[in-house]
Design a protein around this motif. Structure first.
Motif, PDB file in Angstrom:
ATOM      1  N   ALA A 579       0.803  -1.223   0.000  1.00 17.07           N
ATOM      2  CA  ALA A 579       0.000   0.000   0.000  1.00 17.07           C
ATOM      3  C   ALA A 579       0.829   1.262   0.000  1.00 17.07           C
ATOM      4  O   ALA A 579       0.319   2.346  -0.294  1.00 17.07           O
ATOM      5  N   ASP A 744      -8.234  -0.368  -0.174  1.00 20.30           N
ATOM      6  CA  ASP A 744      -7.623  -0.634  -1.475  1.00 20.30           C
ATOM      7  C   ASP A 744      -7.136   0.630  -2.154  1.00 20.30           C
ATOM      8  O   ASP A 744      -7.062   0.712  -3.390  1.00 20.30           O
ATOM      9  N   HIS A 745      -6.805   1.646  -1.369  1.00 21.08           N
ATOM     10  CA  HIS A 745      -6.153   2.852  -1.870  1.00 21.08           C
ATOM     11  C   HIS A 745      -4.782   2.982  -1.205  1.00 21.08           C
ATOM     12  O   HIS A 745      -4.581   2.532  -0.080  1.00 21.08           O
ATOM     13  N   THR A 746      -3.869   3.575  -1.923  1.00 21.61           N
ATOM     14  CA  THR A 746      -2.524   3.743  -1.368  1.00 21.61           C
ATOM     15  C   THR A 746      -2.599   4.548  -0.084  1.00 21.61           C
ATOM     16  O   THR A 746      -3.412   5.468   0.057  1.00 21.61           O
ATOM     17  N   HIS A 747      -1.748   4.173   0.847  1.00 23.52           N
ATOM     18  CA  HIS A 747      -1.716   4.865   2.124  1.00 23.52           C
ATOM     19  C   HIS A 747      -0.369   4.639   2.795  1.00 23.52           C
ATOM     20  O   HIS A 747       0.428   3.804   2.370  1.00 23.52           O
ATOM     21  N   GLY A 767      -5.611  -4.056   2.791  1.00 21.10           N
ATOM     22  CA  GLY A 767      -6.093  -3.911   1.430  1.00 21.10           C
ATOM     23  C   GLY A 767      -5.272  -4.667   0.404  1.00 21.10           C
ATOM     24  O   GLY A 767      -4.310  -5.371   0.711  1.00 21.10           O
ATOM     25  N   ARG A 768      -5.657  -4.490  -0.877  1.00 23.30           N
ATOM     26  CA  ARG A 768      -5.001  -5.169  -1.997  1.00 23.30           C
ATOM     27  C   ARG A 768      -5.225  -4.349  -3.261  1.00 23.30           C
ATOM     28  O   ARG A 768      -6.169  -3.565  -3.363  1.00 23.30           O
ATOM     29  N   HIS A 770      -3.916  -1.713  -4.648  1.00 21.66           N
ATOM     30  CA  HIS A 770      -4.187  -0.372  -4.152  1.00 21.66           C
ATOM     31  C   HIS A 770      -4.224   0.671  -5.271  1.00 21.66           C
ATOM     32  O   HIS A 770      -3.256   0.841  -6.009  1.00 21.66           O
TER      33      HIS A 770
END
Length: 1012
Positions: A579, A744-747, A767-768, A770
């Motif tokens: 992520a 599932d968003h970059t963080h 998540g996955r 992302h």
């Protein structure tokens, strides 16, 4: 032989310590000759024996994680010490066992006023010539005595105040205002302040460990020979503090509640800040007597926590604070009987904004055996997660919010509950909701397992207290003020752990019955008391003045501390997850963790995201109901919060590290499959709209909205929120889909805890596949401003809330050191330019601040920002003076040199709390810093001269200022305000995206064009 009879159990010990017990016979002379008796020592022994001093603790008691020791100086002053070597500093509090409880009934607010005066100096500092100054101080004291006379006419009152002002000006020719703050700032002593409550007045600071001797000398002098100079100008600061209280509905609720609970006791009749009629007639002579009665070493204690120990501290304290003379302690005033309430006692206050219900019951004093039970009862009602109020009212959205608290003082205590109404609710309905939850508690609607979970959270709270020196000193202070031995403090933990379900039921039925106080906050405007602005001539502040005492203090030798910078691999580590970045810092103190997922995605990019995060906090997960989920998390010791704003959002998880994996899995499953009934969404919509309506009436909320609108125009976060129509149209399926996509968003992932970084990386991923959230929008101030512009909003308030911004666009990061230097000079504490000139010299505001806002991300606009709260009829004077400080005053070389001393001490002695390492490193990462930028900044600051700082300051001298003011049009002279710039009146509905139909931002009215 003279005999001394003392009944106190410490008498024998005291006599032995003073050499008066079991004297060795003198065999050199006739056996019938008695040695002379030291009557002063005998008197001291008697005084100390009557002072109710806590027992000593020479070595830490078994099971005490704080390792506290308790000592006594020869004069009876108690010293508490808790050693912690985390950083080369220690928190130092000096507590006096007195507060507003001991104010004279006709001089309320006296303890608090005296607290202010103890910063004004002594016969050795704060003055250049005490003998010459004393002539005028004596005259001032005599004038105040006349002012309190029964036959003083209004005309004579005015004449007396004018004479006081003249003598104040004459005395000021010898005085050095704020020298105390300048001294301690130069030593690197931070957080210098004080507070007063019912039972205690405390003076606090955070001291570099190499400055123990200097700090102790200053404090010893402060309490030995205080001089109540600048009494008249300080009256303005107290007035301003009272205005803050008058404008605060919560403060008025509190005072109303206490007076109803304790109508014959100082807890109710004597508010700490004081009654308006008493503040208008300050009692100088009463203050002198109050100091003599209560500020005695045998009624005081020093609490030290941090890089300090008894071997180092006690000799220093003995030759400084230990030289204060012990005296008999004042007699606590006889309080009226604490009679039980007779049924339901109802009151109301009127205020704009939200409506609420507050209920309160008298309970027990601090040392009562039922106090630990009431603490557990309070947790059962409100623990912010799974308490009965949290589940029955907040989670079920029957009210906007609800909570409880328990308070215990030396003479009495009380338990309270409150709730905020939704639109359309009645106060009677909400009162019954609160009473219904209490009835469920009293009927045993909870389990022993829930009590056991509370004990886990209490243990976790103890762990966090140990991390913080202020937490340690506060606990020691409470022990002294409540007259608990340290053994009793430790025993209370065991008493709390022994609380059972039956105990809680018994106490609820015994103390929380049908006799209670209700205070209803209702919509409306209440005629509030006001304090007319006195005519006070400003005090000239000459930074070149310095007392001999201050010169000696600054010259005291001290070993030099070396700064500590954060280093990759030692203080933190970077790793990479699918992520995005992972930052890890080690918790070596306990088994607690904090985990945060940071997303550059807020309601600008995903308009309904913040509403979705409000919804998930009220939702279940899969087959687990919302109530069961909150109880499960609480039982694990896990706290979860969802946070959302215009540019970013975050998920915060904290708790016991052994439950880290389970907690992360629970949160991801929660996001993937939130479960809620349609009724939950319907109530959420109603509550969000109700809260918005309340904010449009609330002066504090409007102040924030107006400041944002003034600075950012259409880019204000309130103008970019979803409209009311959008909230009403939001569908459950839409919000579920939005929540499921969050992981599932970059963080960025930030972890602080006991695990190694590689182990953390294995279990905290969220998540996955992302999706890239993209870059955040840069901060941009309002464009097209060509002159000073003042956005004004009318509200019926006692004080005006003023904010200011002078934007500078995007500046080079190379100017960062100059910005930091100038910001510290301008508003970096009580020794700074703004505080001294606005408050100390002129009494124009209780608090005032200013600093340079630099970039959080590359591309952000810079600005000089500031603000203050001032009495409405002083708005123009305060703002004119503030702008003059920014624009018309050259940099003062002496003050700038003092600023450099302050910064040097900060860089050398400060250490980043390991708990905050990851957040600080993340902020550097966002700016593109490869490592800790502070050594570079510090080196650059040391190379800057006055010309460099002046050049930076000049950038703001002619730039347009954007100002916002929320104040009372009847008391703020708008025509005079227009001389400073263009005044534009704004209405509440212009500040938000959910304005009623027909309103328009363009409808703001201009009141005039003034000078830039």
């Amino acid at each position: 032989m003279a005999r001394v009879t003392l009944s106190h159990p410490l008498a024998a010990t005291l006599l032995m310590t003073l050499g008066l017990g079991c004297r060795t016979p003198d065999t050199s002379g006739p056996s019938d000759v008695e040695p002379p008796v030291d009557t002063k020592a005998v008197d001291t022994a008697q005084i100390l024996a009557a002072s109710d001093l806590p027992p000593l603790v020479e070595a830490p008691l078994a099971g005490d994680d704080m390792g506290v020791t308790v000592h006594r100086l020869r004069n009876g002053m108690t010293v508490y010490i808790s050693t912690d070597r985390q950083k080369p500093r220690f928190s130092a509090w000096i507590a006096v066992r007195t507060g507003s409880r001991n104010d004279p009934a006709n001089s309320t607010g006296l303890a608090h006023y005296l607290e202010h005066m103890l910063f004004k100096g002594t016969d050795d500092y704060g003055t250049l010539d005490i003998a010459a100054e004393r002539v005028h101080l004596d005259a001032i004291e005599a004038l105040y005595a006349e002012l309190r006379g029964p036959s003083v006419t209004e005309r004579r009152r005015a004449e007396i105040f004018a004479e006081i002002d003249r003598h104040t000006q004459a005395a000021a020719t010898y005085e050095i205002p704020n020298e105390f703050d300048r001294m301690v700032a130069a030593l690197g002593i931070e957080g210098v302040n004080a507070f007063t409550s019912d039972e205690v007045t405390a003076y606090i600071g955070d001291v570099p460990s190499n400055r123990l001797e200097a700090w102790a000398r200053i404090e010893g002098e402060r309490f030995a020979d205080p001089v109540f100079r600048l009494f008249y100008p300080e009256l303005e600061a107290v007035y301003e503090e009272k205005n803050l209280s008058i404008d605060s509905p919560d403060d008025r609720i509190w005072e109303t509640m206490l007076l109803a609970l304790f109508p014959n006791h100082p807890y109710g009749t004597q508010p700490t800040i004081g009654l308006v009629e008493h503040l208008k007639n300050p009692a100088y002579g009463d203050m002198v007597q109050y100091f003599h009665d209560w500020y005695v070493p045998n009624n005081m204690a020093v609490m030290l926590a941090g890089d300090i120990d008894a071997e180092t501290a006690l000799p220093v304290l003995e030759r400084t604070l230990g030289q204060l003379e012990p005296r008999s302690i004042g007699v606590r005033s006889e309080a009226g009987p604490l009679q039980p309430l007779s049924g339901r006692v109802a009151h109301e206050i009127l205020a704009e904004g939200e409506q609420s219900v507050t209920l309160a019951w008298p309970t027990v004093a601090a040392k009562h055996q039922d106090e630990p039970v009431l603490a557990v009862l309070d947790w059962l009602m409100d623990n912010s997660q799974s308490g009965l109020l949290n589940l029955e009212l907040e989670l079920a959205q029957k009210v906007q919010d609800a909570g409880s608290w328990a308070s215990h003082l030396n003479d009495a205590g009380y338990f309270g509950m409150r709730a905020t109404l939704r639109q359309g609710q009645t106060h009677a309905e909400v009162e019954q909701l609160l009473l219904g939850v209490l009835a469920k508690l009293a009927a045993g609607g909870f389990t022993q397992a829930e009590i056991d979970a509370i004990k886990l959270h209490e243990d976790m709270s103890d762990m966090r207290t140990l991390e913080d020196n202020n937490g340690r000193v506060n606990r020691m202070m409470e022990s002294f003020i409540e007259r608990r031995s340290w053994a009793e403090v430790l025993a209370r933990r065991q008493q709390l752990h022994a609380v059972t379900r039956d105990d809680v039921i018994r106490v609820a039925k015994q103390h929380l019955g049908a006799a209670y106080v209700v205070v209803n906050r209702k919509s409306g405007t209440q005629k509030l008391p006001s304090i007319a602005k006195p005519s006070i001539t400003p005090i000239a502040i000459d930074t070149g003045r310095e007392s001999r005492f201050a010169t000696e203090i600054k010259a005291m030798p001290a070993s030099e501390l070396e700064p500590e910078w954060l280093r990759e691999g030692e203080h933190y580590q970077h790793l990479t997850l699918p992520a995005g970045p992972l930052i890890v810092a080690a918790n070596t103190r306990n088994e607690l963790f904090s985990l945060q997922y940071r997303f550059d995605r807020g309601h600008r990019k995903a308009p309904m995201l913040c509403m979705a995060m409000e919804l998930i906090a009220r939702s279940g997960s899969g087959e687990t109901s919302a109530e069961a989920l909150q109880k499960l998390l609480f039982s694990l010791g896990t706290s979860v919060s969802f946070n959302c704003g215009i540019e970013s959002s975050s998920i915060d998880i904290s708790g016991v590290d052994i439950n880290l994996e389970q907690s992360v899995k629970l949160v991801e499953a929660w996001l993937r499959s939130p479960t809620f009934a349609n009724e939950t969404l319907v109530k959420l919509r109603a509550n969000l709209l109700s809260k918005r309506q309340d904010e449009l009436d609330d002066p504090d909320a409007l102040g924030e909205m107006l400041a944002s609108y003034a600075r950012f125009a259409s880019r204000s976060e309130w103008l970019l929120e979803p409209t009311n129509a959008a909230i009403n149209k939001a569908k459950g399926s839409q919000l579920r889909k939005l929540l499921a996509s969050v992981p599932d968003h970059t963080h960025r992932t930030l972890y602080y805890g006991p695990r190694a970084a590689d182990e953390v990386a294995k279990v905290v991923g969220l998540g996955r596949n992302h999706a890239d959230t993209g870059a955040r929008s840069p901060r941009r101030f309002r464009a097209g401003v060509t002159g000073t512009t003042i956005y004004f909003m009318h509200k019926d308030v006692a004080k005006s809330a003023i904010t200011l911004a002078i934007p500078q666009g995007q500046l080079s990061r190379d100017l960062g050191p100059a910005a930091l230097y100038f910001g510290q000079y301008l508003g970096g504490g009580m020794s700074s330019l703004i505080f001294q000139e606005i408050r100390e010299a002129r009494g124009l505001a209780y608090s005032a601040f200013g600093y340079v806002l630099r970039e959080n991300r590359p591309g952000d606009d810079w600005a000089l920002v500031g603000g203050m709260g001032t009495q409405a009829d002083k708005t123009n004077d305060a703002l004119t003076t503030y702008l003059g400080l920014l624009r018309g005053r050259p940099i003062d070389a002496t003050r700038l040199a003092e600023t450099l001393e302050v910064l040097d001490a900060e860089y050398r002695s400060n250490r980043v709390n390991p708990r905050w390492n990851v957040w600080l490193v993340d902020s550097w990462d966002q700016l593109g810093e490869a490592s800790d930028p502070r050594p570079r900044e510090w080196a650059a600051i040391q190379s800057l001269g006055i010309a460099d700082v002046q050049a930076f300051a000049n950038g703001y001298a002619d730039a347009p200022a954007i100002i916002s003011i929320v104040g009372d049009r009847e008391r703020v002279d708008l025509e005079a305000l227009a001389k400073l710039g263009t005044v534009i009146e704004v209405r509440p509905e212009q500040l938000v995206s959910y304005a009623p139909s027909g309103s328009s931002i363009s409808s703001a009215s201009s009141l005039g064009q003034g000078a830039r």
